[in-house]
Design a protein around this motif. Structure first.
Motif: not given
Length: 222
Positions: A67-72, A173-185
């Motif tokens: 499925a990669h490459p992916l971005v969150a 880890h999905l939760a880590d990727a979402v956390h980093r995307a949230d911080a970027a947002m």
């Protein structure tokens, strides 16, 4: 008529009727079960997957090397409360539906299809195929696409979003990727807020940060 033949025919007819009724009941129950399963995993307003479905399907995508490459991606609508205050909650719902459908178009097609979900309120998240460019460039292009004019409350308006986007490594880890995307947002949101003139009244909001008036012609986008 032979009474035995009549009774046999009646029994066959009754059996056929009972079978038909039973089949209709089974069909109805199956439809109800399908509807309940869909409701459990989808947002009722936008029709997108909900938070539960996002983390379930997202974990599968992150763990699938094909499925990669992916971005969150995590995004929300700028000034959404003010949109509700100025235009009304039904208009706010229209904004969420339009933004959700536009974001869903980024999920891709076929076996590499990602997932885009509404997490709640005006917040959306996605795991989508990576595009060309650095993360900030990809986020900017996505924000521009989401800000395309839409018709709202009899006006053609442009609603901005704050977008955070980070690459996702296989086995992350999905939760880590979402956390980093949230911080970027939130970094993107702070940058946008610093460039804005402070808002004083709803009337000022109406003519500055919430919409951009376009030339009067029948063009609209959804």
């Amino acid at each position: 008529m032979d009474p035995l033949a009549f009774l046999a025919g009646a029994a066959v007819a009754a059996g056929a009727c009972a079978a038909w009724v039973s089949q209709r009941r089974v069909t109805r129950l199956r439809r109800q079960l399908t509807a309940e399963r869909h409701a459990a995993c989808h947002d009722p307003l936008t029709g997108l997957p909900n938070r539960r479905a996002f983390y379930s399907r997202g974990a599968e995508l992150v763990g699938d090397p094909h499925a990669h490459p992916l971005v969150a991606v995590v995004l929300d609508v700028d000034g959404f409360k003010q949109i509700n205050d100025v235009y009304g909650h039904s208009a706010g719902d229209e904004v969420l539906v339009t933004i959700g459908h536009r974001f869903a178009s980024c999920a891709g097609e076929g076996p590499r299809r990602g997932i885009v979900a509404r997490l709640g309120g005006d917040e959306f998240a996605g795991l989508i195929p990576e595009r060309d460019g650095e993360p900030d460039e990809q986020a900017a292009r996505l924000a521009d696409m989401l800000a395309a004019p839409m018709r709202l409350g009899g006006q053609v308006v442009s609603v901005s979003t704050s977008v955070g986007l980070v690459p996702v490594e296989p086995s992350a880890h999905l939760a880590d990727a979402v956390h980093r995307a949230d911080a970027a947002m939130y970094r993107a949101k702070r940058h946008t807020q610093r460039r804005r003139t402070p808002l004083v009244t709803h009337q000022h909001v109406l003519h500055t940060s919430l919409r951009r008036e376009l030339p009067t012609h029948p063009t609209s986008a959804t």
